[in-house]
Design an enzyme around this catalytic site. Sequence first.
Site, mmCIF file in Angstrom:
data_model
loop_
_atom_site.group_PDB
_atom_site.id
_atom_site.type_symbol
_atom_site.label_atom_id
_atom_site.label_comp_id
_atom_site.label_asym_id
_atom_site.label_seq_id
_atom_site.Cartn_x
_atom_site.Cartn_y
_atom_site.Cartn_z
ATOM 1 N N LYS A 1 -2.374 -9.806 -39.605
ATOM 2 C CA LYS A 1 -1.465 -8.735 -39.180
ATOM 3 C C LYS A 1 -0.313 -9.356 -38.411
ATOM 4 C CE LYS A 1 -0.378 -4.480 -39.471
ATOM 5 N NZ LYS A 1 -0.123 -3.887 -40.778
ATOM 6 N N SER B 1 0.159 -1.149 -45.364
ATOM 7 C CA SER B 1 -0.234 -0.730 -44.017
ATOM 8 C C SER B 1 -0.305 0.793 -43.972
ATOM 9 C CB SER B 1 0.727 -1.304 -42.976
ATOM 10 O OG SER B 1 0.091 -1.376 -41.719
#
Length: 589
Positions: A194, A389
């Site tokens: 991430k 996402s």
Amino acid sequence: MKQFFKYVLATIVGIVISSIVIFLMFLGIVGAIVSSADKKEVKVEPNSILYVDLKQEIVDRGSEDPFKGFDFTSFQPNSPIGLNQILKAIANAKEDSNIKGILLELDAVNAGAATTEEIRNALIDFKSSGKFIYAYSDTYSQKAYYLASVADSVFLNPEGMIEWLGLRSEVMFFKKTLEKLGVEPQILRHGKFKSAVEPFMLDKMSPENREQTLTYVSSIWNQWVKGISETRGISADKLNSLANNMEIFNAKKALVNKLVDGLIYKDELIATLKTKLGIEEKKDISSIELKKYFKAPEVAKRKFSKNKIAVIYASGEIGMGEGDDDNIGSEGLSRTIRKARRDSSIKAIVFRINSPGGSALASEVIWREVDLAAKVKPVIVSMGDVAASGGYYIAAPATTIMANPTTITGSIGVFGLFFNLQKALDNKLGITVDVVKTNDHADFFSVFRPMTAEEKAVGQMFIEQTYQTFIGHVSAGRGIPVEQVDAIGQGRVWSGVNAKDIKLVDEFGGLTDAIKLAAEKAGLENYRLVELPKQKKLFEQLMEDMSAEAKAWMLKDELGLSFKAYNRIKSMLNNQGVQARIPYDIEVY
């Protein structure tokens, strides 16, 4: 004297107000003229060619707002064109007896990789009619050449070139900038991949980010090489060798290596087209530009049907509120989905997503409505260039997820970003901030002090809870164990090819394919399409967009190439808090 100044002031105010009113009236008249012209049907002459030039920005859905992208320097419209309009036009041209072929004049294509893929597939389908496609350019960018490679004949200016070097993805880092300004980024995240926050904490890619980026960029490149290999009859090894050795900058070498079929000037192209169309040398070629052809009558009109398929567009970053054409608002979009679910005449939903993500809470609000809709009717997700996402979050409960091989998706992860401006204000501006509070952590989210260790622990706990919710939704929607979702999650970004291998995507296909699948799932042979959310009326759009467009134009003019970096920083500053967002703005060069 007092009365004199009173009258002077009143006169000035009157002039200002009159000027504003006249200006608004002028824009309203211009808008009405443009709108009226847009609605006027275009006649296509027999033995015509469809001229395609894709320099304008291509978005998923074309806007009816004539001031969208308006150039205030030249007072010329420069509105983006919709992929939906392009696909519809190419399909119509395939059936239109007046259209004999397509001329692609391409140097650059202002679209993402997956959008380019969808247009390319539409052109391949067009060729099944037996009509021709010619491509011409002075210089082909890699994306333009990938599109042009479907043509029956690819032509290049004798002194032109093809940019054929391979793909790259560049990331801009702001760590040192923040240090110089005295701004401290306070970062919480789950997922080693991430990397949305990396530009604020590092000065180069982490090994994990480098790994994932190389994986999906290589996947896109391999898709392009494969496609060109199939249409041009050149081996993949040869195409990679040409890129590695920089052999195609010279037009003659492009011809020798069979990337093009001829080196000709524009007048020779026109002569070639006249011969193809059987037109005498002294007569002109009848052609129609793609954007004008949008208004041509449909050749193969569907019979009127009460049954509908709703195409719901979700483009841009995800946030709370109503949203607009460029940004997804949780309230506006969830209401649109809810209405489509409750409308008995809508038998299926195609949910077109083109989003890097955004607010985790806003994504949850939208997810709920998609989940409810999928329980009562088919919901087919059609992924555009990016559905990652938060963009994947809202796709997870769909009946079927479709993507292009070059779509960027995944990035199942969560992060929190908060800025501490204490040192910046004190050291740079001499500003200090004091606080009075009733409880120890009343100023938890203040930007004027760093978080304590206890507060970071609480924040990290919230990040972990949000991540568990995220992977739980994906597990339920995709029918795969939570442990497996976690293994392929961790914020990692995937290409459409990779995503299909790990079951994040069901099938390859574009918007047209998704609509066909929705009809099949709903058992419909005859249906009509409705595009949602409904676009606003001209004057309403005008009032909302005029100042925003003028401001954006001035900033673009002033900042030039730095405008994208400005938008990136502005976005991150505005979106402090818990985010489900892709690492950065992905552009393939």
